[in-house]
Design a protein around this motif. Structure first.
Motif, PDB file in Angstrom:
ATOM      1  N   GLY A  40       0.835  -1.197   0.000  1.00 36.12           N
ATOM      2  CA  GLY A  40       0.000   0.000   0.000  1.00 36.12           C
ATOM      3  C   GLY A  40       0.864   1.238   0.000  1.00 36.12           C
ATOM      4  O   GLY A  40       2.054   1.161   0.313  1.00 36.12           O
ATOM      5  N   PHE A 221      -3.740  -5.574   0.681  1.00 39.64           N
ATOM      6  CA  PHE A 221      -3.554  -4.211   0.195  1.00 39.64           C
ATOM      7  C   PHE A 221      -4.257  -3.231   1.135  1.00 39.64           C
ATOM      8  O   PHE A 221      -5.457  -3.353   1.403  1.00 39.64           O
ATOM      9  CB  PHE A 221      -4.090  -4.073  -1.230  1.00 39.64           C
ATOM     10  CG  PHE A 221      -4.095  -2.646  -1.713  1.00 39.64           C
ATOM     11  CD1 PHE A 221      -2.904  -1.944  -1.858  1.00 39.64           C
ATOM     12  CD2 PHE A 221      -5.296  -2.002  -2.009  1.00 39.64           C
ATOM     13  CE1 PHE A 221      -2.912  -0.621  -2.290  1.00 39.64           C
ATOM     14  CE2 PHE A 221      -5.306  -0.676  -2.447  1.00 39.64           C
ATOM     15  CZ  PHE A 221      -4.106   0.010  -2.583  1.00 39.64           C
ATOM     16  N   TYR A 223      -5.200   0.801   2.173  1.00 37.05           N
ATOM     17  CA  TYR A 223      -5.315   2.131   1.604  1.00 37.05           C
ATOM     18  C   TYR A 223      -6.041   3.030   2.590  1.00 37.05           C
ATOM     19  O   TYR A 223      -7.155   2.721   3.023  1.00 37.05           O
ATOM     20  CB  TYR A 223      -6.057   2.071   0.265  1.00 37.05           C
ATOM     21  CG  TYR A 223      -6.087   3.400  -0.448  1.00 37.05           C
ATOM     22  CD1 TYR A 223      -4.904   3.977  -0.919  1.00 37.05           C
ATOM     23  CD2 TYR A 223      -7.288   4.064  -0.639  1.00 37.05           C
ATOM     24  CE1 TYR A 223      -4.926   5.191  -1.565  1.00 37.05           C
ATOM     25  CE2 TYR A 223      -7.321   5.290  -1.288  1.00 37.05           C
ATOM     26  CZ  TYR A 223      -6.136   5.856  -1.752  1.00 37.05           C
ATOM     27  OH  TYR A 223      -6.149   7.071  -2.387  1.00 37.05           O
ATOM     28  N   GLU A 229      -8.136  -5.181   0.251  1.00 32.79           N
ATOM     29  CA  GLU A 229      -8.249  -6.495  -0.375  1.00 32.79           C
ATOM     30  C   GLU A 229      -7.204  -7.435   0.199  1.00 32.79           C
ATOM     31  O   GLU A 229      -6.082  -7.037   0.479  1.00 32.79           O
ATOM     32  CB  GLU A 229      -8.044  -6.349  -1.895  1.00 32.79           C
ATOM     33  CG  GLU A 229      -8.519  -7.562  -2.660  1.00 32.79           C
ATOM     34  CD  GLU A 229      -8.576  -7.296  -4.166  1.00 32.79           C
ATOM     35  OE1 GLU A 229      -8.624  -6.114  -4.560  1.00 32.79           O
ATOM     36  OE2 GLU A 229      -8.563  -8.275  -4.919  1.00 32.79           O
ATOM     37  N   MET A 236      -4.405 -11.880  -6.564  1.00 26.82           N
ATOM     38  CA  MET A 236      -4.445 -10.433  -6.369  1.00 26.82           C
ATOM     39  C   MET A 236      -3.745  -9.699  -7.512  1.00 26.82           C
ATOM     40  O   MET A 236      -4.237  -8.706  -8.028  1.00 26.82           O
ATOM     41  CB  MET A 236      -3.752 -10.098  -5.054  1.00 26.82           C
ATOM     42  CG  MET A 236      -3.609  -8.629  -4.830  1.00 26.82           C
ATOM     43  SD  MET A 236      -4.872  -8.091  -3.733  1.00 26.82           S
ATOM     44  CE  MET A 236      -3.923  -7.730  -2.312  1.00 26.82           C
ATOM     45  N   PRO A 240      -7.237  -8.362  -9.577  1.00 28.55           N
ATOM     46  CA  PRO A 240      -7.684  -7.672  -8.376  1.00 28.55           C
ATOM     47  C   PRO A 240      -9.174  -7.368  -8.460  1.00 28.55           C
ATOM     48  O   PRO A 240      -9.699  -7.083  -9.535  1.00 28.55           O
ATOM     49  CB  PRO A 240      -6.861  -6.381  -8.394  1.00 28.55           C
ATOM     50  CG  PRO A 240      -6.422  -6.212  -9.800  1.00 28.55           C
ATOM     51  CD  PRO A 240      -6.295  -7.573 -10.369  1.00 28.55           C
ATOM     52  N   ASP A 242     -10.843  -5.055  -6.388  1.00 37.96           N
ATOM     53  CA  ASP A 242     -11.167  -3.661  -6.097  1.00 37.96           C
ATOM     54  C   ASP A 242     -10.447  -2.738  -7.077  1.00 37.96           C
ATOM     55  O   ASP A 242      -9.292  -2.983  -7.450  1.00 37.96           O
ATOM     56  CB  ASP A 242     -10.754  -3.337  -4.657  1.00 37.96           C
ATOM     57  CG  ASP A 242     -11.380  -2.047  -4.179  1.00 37.96           C
ATOM     58  OD1 ASP A 242     -12.302  -2.121  -3.343  1.00 37.96           O
ATOM     59  OD2 ASP A 242     -10.941  -0.962  -4.637  1.00 37.96           O
ATOM     60  N   THR A 245      -7.162  -1.325  -5.702  1.00 40.98           N
ATOM     61  CA  THR A 245      -6.051  -2.276  -5.784  1.00 40.98           C
ATOM     62  C   THR A 245      -5.468  -2.274  -7.189  1.00 40.98           C
ATOM     63  O   THR A 245      -4.251  -2.214  -7.378  1.00 40.98           O
ATOM     64  CB  THR A 245      -6.525  -3.697  -5.435  1.00 40.98           C
ATOM     65  OG1 THR A 245      -7.368  -3.641  -4.313  1.00 40.98           O
ATOM     66  CG2 THR A 245      -5.351  -4.596  -5.157  1.00 40.98           C
ATOM     67  N   GLN A 246      -6.359  -2.327  -8.138  1.00 40.83           N
ATOM     68  CA  GLN A 246      -5.925  -2.350  -9.532  1.00 40.83           C
ATOM     69  C   GLN A 246      -5.095  -1.112  -9.855  1.00 40.83           C
ATOM     70  O   GLN A 246      -4.023  -1.202 -10.437  1.00 40.83           O
ATOM     71  CB  GLN A 246      -7.161  -2.397 -10.424  1.00 40.83           C
ATOM     72  CG  GLN A 246      -6.829  -2.203 -11.889  1.00 40.83           C
ATOM     73  CD  GLN A 246      -7.661  -3.104 -12.765  1.00 40.83           C
ATOM     74  OE1 GLN A 246      -8.784  -3.470 -12.425  1.00 40.83           O
ATOM     75  NE2 GLN A 246      -7.110  -3.498 -13.901  1.00 40.83           N
ATOM     76  N   TYR A 248      -3.421   0.729  -7.847  1.00 39.61           N
ATOM     77  CA  TYR A 248      -2.132   0.715  -7.159  1.00 39.61           C
ATOM     78  C   TYR A 248      -1.172  -0.233  -7.870  1.00 39.61           C
ATOM     79  O   TYR A 248      -0.022   0.101  -8.139  1.00 39.61           O
ATOM     80  CB  TYR A 248      -2.322   0.291  -5.703  1.00 39.61           C
ATOM     81  CG  TYR A 248      -1.031   0.332  -4.913  1.00 39.61           C
ATOM     82  CD1 TYR A 248      -0.427   1.548  -4.612  1.00 39.61           C
ATOM     83  CD2 TYR A 248      -0.409  -0.844  -4.489  1.00 39.61           C
ATOM     84  CE1 TYR A 248       0.759   1.594  -3.902  1.00 39.61           C
ATOM     85  CE2 TYR A 248       0.777  -0.801  -3.784  1.00 39.61           C
ATOM     86  CZ  TYR A 248       1.350   0.418  -3.482  1.00 39.61           C
ATOM     87  OH  TYR A 248       2.529   0.475  -2.781  1.00 39.61           O
TER      88      TYR A 248
END
Lengths: 254, 291, 285
Positions: A40, A221, A223, A229, A236, A240, A242, A245-246, A248
């Motif tokens: 993160g 992950f 945030y 997630e 992941m 991913p 979320d 997440t994607q 990031y």
């Protein structure tokens, strides 16, 4: 996930620095003898979360925890838990190598000495085993009485790992253990983590995504204080769920 | 193991708390003896009487002459130490190379490490005879020599604290001054000194406090004659010298004369206490301003 | 002359004045030391060091004075070292940011500014009279211990503060308790700094005369002390006494004694500076 008892678990966990809500409602369960990576952006709370598992945040003024942290099913924030006993089970390796200004040998056996162990044979045996496990033995076996500060950064970090192994923990927490090291030393540490997971449960904080991909079985992950997630690392990184997440993982922020 | 941790913490706590006991002890000792002194001598007389003769047959208990002597030597000392100390601070900050600064600062500190009896000897045997060549009326014991030597002793106090204050001024201010074509001198006095003024004031207050409490230099070189005067050329007596004078003699414990040293002591303590706390207060205010 | 030339001239003039001021103190000190050595060195010989005080200047020596000084140094160290370091450790490692710590801190700064002669009055009343120690070495050492306590506490705190957080974290993470961390990590790592502070504090104590005069230390003690409860004198008091005599010969004695006192003072300071430099070289965090 499997139904057996998780090694580490957090339930409805909230943490605050004064008025700042640093960790929000976190639930996670980590299995034994696996490597879990916390990733993160900076300030997302991943390091704060890691430090809850051996109660290193206890000394910070104004820090407050709500919810439960469980080790083998036992809440480590109960009043009758002795912090020193907890830390014998949950070792930690820090971001910057922090060897004590003592000899290599004294660094490794420090944890034993403070437990009152004086038997020389035990100390020497433990030192050798720990240094071997940390893949440092061959480099330092002739210089055990030299100052630890004379070692290179990468060697110092492996010494810190050996120091943690010496008290036979079952969990090792690593807070960006390679962020201060050169690529070759980093590779050695990663190799080591791969070896160590046969015997230990490892949690590693990193902001290097490739590293998370290389060393971990699971990835979490974080945030803005939330656990966004948590999944198998492969899943992941490939799909991913979320959007954050994607974003990031694909480097859109971080 | 937990119990021993608690015991150790308790012992450490006790050591720290002893420092409070010291303060309490000082105040208690000074107060209790002074109260008994003031039950025999009125505080009005103490503050307004112009003579201090507790050791003579005709006893008078006016602290003013001792206060005057103390302030006189202090004034001379500051008159020496302030211009020199402040100039050193500016010079080291704006003119001198970093290396010179590194060498000079510890050398100046040596001035503060010399025992004060040694300075007293210096004032009496070197400075006074030297000054007598130029100032015919200068007595063998006088406030001038003692004050000058005391001033030399406290130079490092003013120079190093002022230097810290000046170097704490943000770089941007200095660069702005140079950017407009100021010389180093203009930058120093136009920008740096005003910006560091509270730090400099703190250094001077602490230096005054130090000078007021200084004992051996004045006991050796300034004389033992309580006198309400501003003339630095004649023998005077400071509060501290009086305490030494009585301590050296055979004054019986419990007598009024014995109690005078505590009355003198509490006067001195109040002076330094007020000065020290004034300096803390200024320092605190100043720090908040910059944060 | 243009304005800017004038300004530059003033600037140069101030630079010269700055150099003058910077060195005037040192030059005066140099003259003084030279004068003292000129006057006193000829008086220093073996007899001077091992003779008892005397009414006759030429027969008087400083045996009782320097033995008294050494006694005072030792006793003061024994008393002030553990007390000061413990208090420093408490304030830096245990009591951070509490109201008590805040108050203690202000109080210690205040104590550091109390004139030494006031400590003499405290010692006179508490140690000499109430505790009935008389004008003994012990009473003197206790008085000087209180005097230098603030210095030791402050330097201990500075030294401890210089030990990085990561060392403490490393120790805690291995299961060490607070005291174990302090004892095994923090104190050894800061020991050089602490020692430096203590030696500097002692160099302050060794030159003090005023508080010891107030507690009744005498100039004339015809024997060397053999226990902490004996009466005593110290070098600064002996110097003060000789300086106050009208005869020239006693001034020579005073100068000679000053040389010995300065040697002790400079030696202590030299050791402190050496330790500090060694410490800085040895450990690079």
């Amino acid at each position: 996930m499997s139904k057996k008892q998780p090694k580490l678990e957090a339930r409805d966990l909230n943490a605050y620095y004064g008025d700042f809500h640093a960790l929000k409602n976190i639930n996670i369960a980590m299995e034994e003898k696996n490597v879990t990576a916390f990733i993160g952006p900076s300030g997302c709370g991943k390091s704060t979360f890691l430090r809850l598992f051996n109660r290193m945040n206890d000394y910070i003024d104004g820090f407050k925890v709500e919810g439960n942290i469980l080790l083998d099913g036992n809440d480590i924030y109960q009043k009758d838990v002795r912090v020193d006993e907890l830390r014998k089970q949950v070792g930690m390796v820090f971001q910057k190598p922090n060897p004590f200004p003592k000899t290599i040998f004294e660094n490794v056996v420090y944890g034993l000495r403070i437990q009152g162990i004086k038997n020389k044979a035990v100390l020497e045996e433990t030192a050798e085993r720990s240094l071997r496990d940390a893949a440092l033995w061959d480099e330092v076996k002739d210089n055990l009485n030299k100052s630890a500060l004379a070692l290179s950064g990468g060697q110092q970090q492996r010494l810190c790992i050996a120091r943690a192994l010496a008290i036979s923990p079952s969990v090792i927490l690593m807070d960006e253990p390679a962020s201060a090291l050169d690529p070759i030393s980093t590779a050695k540490i990663e190799e080591l983590i791969y070896e160590l997971k046969n015997d230990y449960t490892i949690v590693i904080v990193t902001h290097n995504m490739q590293q998370a991909g290389r060393v971990s079985d699971y990835t979490a992950f974080f945030y803005m204080g939330e656990l966004v997630e948590f999944n198998k690392t492969k899943t992941m990184f490939t799909s991913p769920k979320d959007e954050r997440t994607q974003n990031y993982i694909t480097g859109r922020f971080g | 193991m937990r119990a021993s941790e608690k015991i150790i913490e308790g012992l450490l706590w006790l050591s720290a708390v002893i420092t409070i006991l010291i303060t309490v002890g000082i105040i208690w000792v000074l107060l209790s003896e002074s109260i008994s002194f003031f039950s025999e001598v009125s505080i009005i007389e103490f503050l307004t009487e112009k003579e201090w003769t507790p050791l003579f047959a005709d006893k008078k208990f006016g602290i003013m002459p001792l206060v005057a002597g103390t302030l006189l030597t202090t004034a001379v000392a500051i008159a020496v130490a302030l211009p020199i100390g402040l100039t050193i601070a500016i010079y080291l900050n704006e003119y001198a190379h970093a290396r010179l600064k590194q060498v000079v600062k510890p050398m100046l500190e040596v001035l503060a490490t010399i025992p004060t009896v040694v300075y007293g000897f210096f004032a009496l045997t070197v400075v006074t005879p030297f000054l007598q060549q130029f100032i015919p009326g200068l007595a063998g014991f006088n406030a001038l020599s003692a004050g000058i030597v005391m001033g030399i002793m406290i130079i490092p106090m003013i120079s190093s604290l002022s230097e810290d204050a000046i170097s704490a001024v943000p770089r941007s201010l200095r660069e702005a001054a140079y950017g407009m074509g100021s010389t180093r001198l203009q930058t120093s006095f136009g920008v740096m000194v005003p910006a560091a003024s509270s730090g400099i004031v703190v250094s001077v207050i602490l230096a005054i406090s130090r000078a007021v409490g200084e004992t051996m230099i004045v006991a050796i070189a300034a004389g033992q004659q309580p006198r309400l005067t501003l003339n630095p050329l004649v023998p005077i007596e400071t509060i501290t010298t009086y305490i030494v004078q009585v301590s050296l003699g055979d004054v019986p414990q419990g007598s009024l004369e014995y109690k005078t040293i505590f009355a003198a002591g509490i006067t001195l303590f109040i002076f330094t206490f007020v000065l020290n706390n004034l300096s803390f207060w200024i320092k605190k205010k100043y720090q908040e301003k910059y944060d | 002359m243009t304005n800017s030339e004038k300004n530059r001239l003033k600037d140069k003039a101030f630079q010269v004045f700055g150099i003058f001021c910077t060195f005037i103190g040192l030059v005066v000190l140099g003259i003084f030391l030279f004068d003292i050595i000129l006057e006193g060195a000829k008086r220093i010989d073996w007899d001077f060091l091992v003779s008892l005080p005397s009414r006759r200047a030429s027969r008087a020596g400083i045996l009782t004075a320097w033995v008294g000084t050494i006694w005072i140094l030792l006793l003061t160290t024994i008393i002030a070292f553990p007390l000061g370091v413990s208090a420093g450790v408490y304030l830096e490692e245990y009591a951070k940011k509490t109201k008590l710590a805040n108050f203690l801190e202000i109080n210690i700064s205040n104590l550091a500014g109390v004139p030494s002669i006031i400590y003499g009055l405290l010692g006179l009343e508490i140690f000499v009279r109430q505790m009935r120690l008389g004008s003994s070495l012990l009473a003197g050492a206790l008085t000087l211990s209180l005097l230098i306590l603030p210095i030791i506490i402050v330097t201990t705190r500075e030294a401890i503060k210089a030990v990085p957080r990561s060392i403490r974290d490393g120790s805690f993470a291995l299961g060490a308790s607070k005291w174990q961390t302090v004892w095994h990590q923090v104190l050894p790592a800061s020991f050089g700094g602490i020692l430096t502070g203590i030696i500097l504090a002692l160099s302050r104590a060794v030159g003090e005369a005023a508080p010891l005069i107030v507690i009744g230390a005498l100039a004339y003690v015809p024997f060397t002390p053999s226990s902490p409860l004996d009466e005593f004198t110290v070098l600064p008091i002996q110097i003060f006494n000789w300086t106050s005599r009208p005869q020239e010969a006693f001034l020579t004695n005073a100068a000679a004694a000053i040389i010995i006192l300065l040697i002790i003072t400079f030696m202590l300071n030299g050791i402190a500076v050496y330790l500090r430099n060694r410490q800085q070289k040895k450990i690079k965090w």
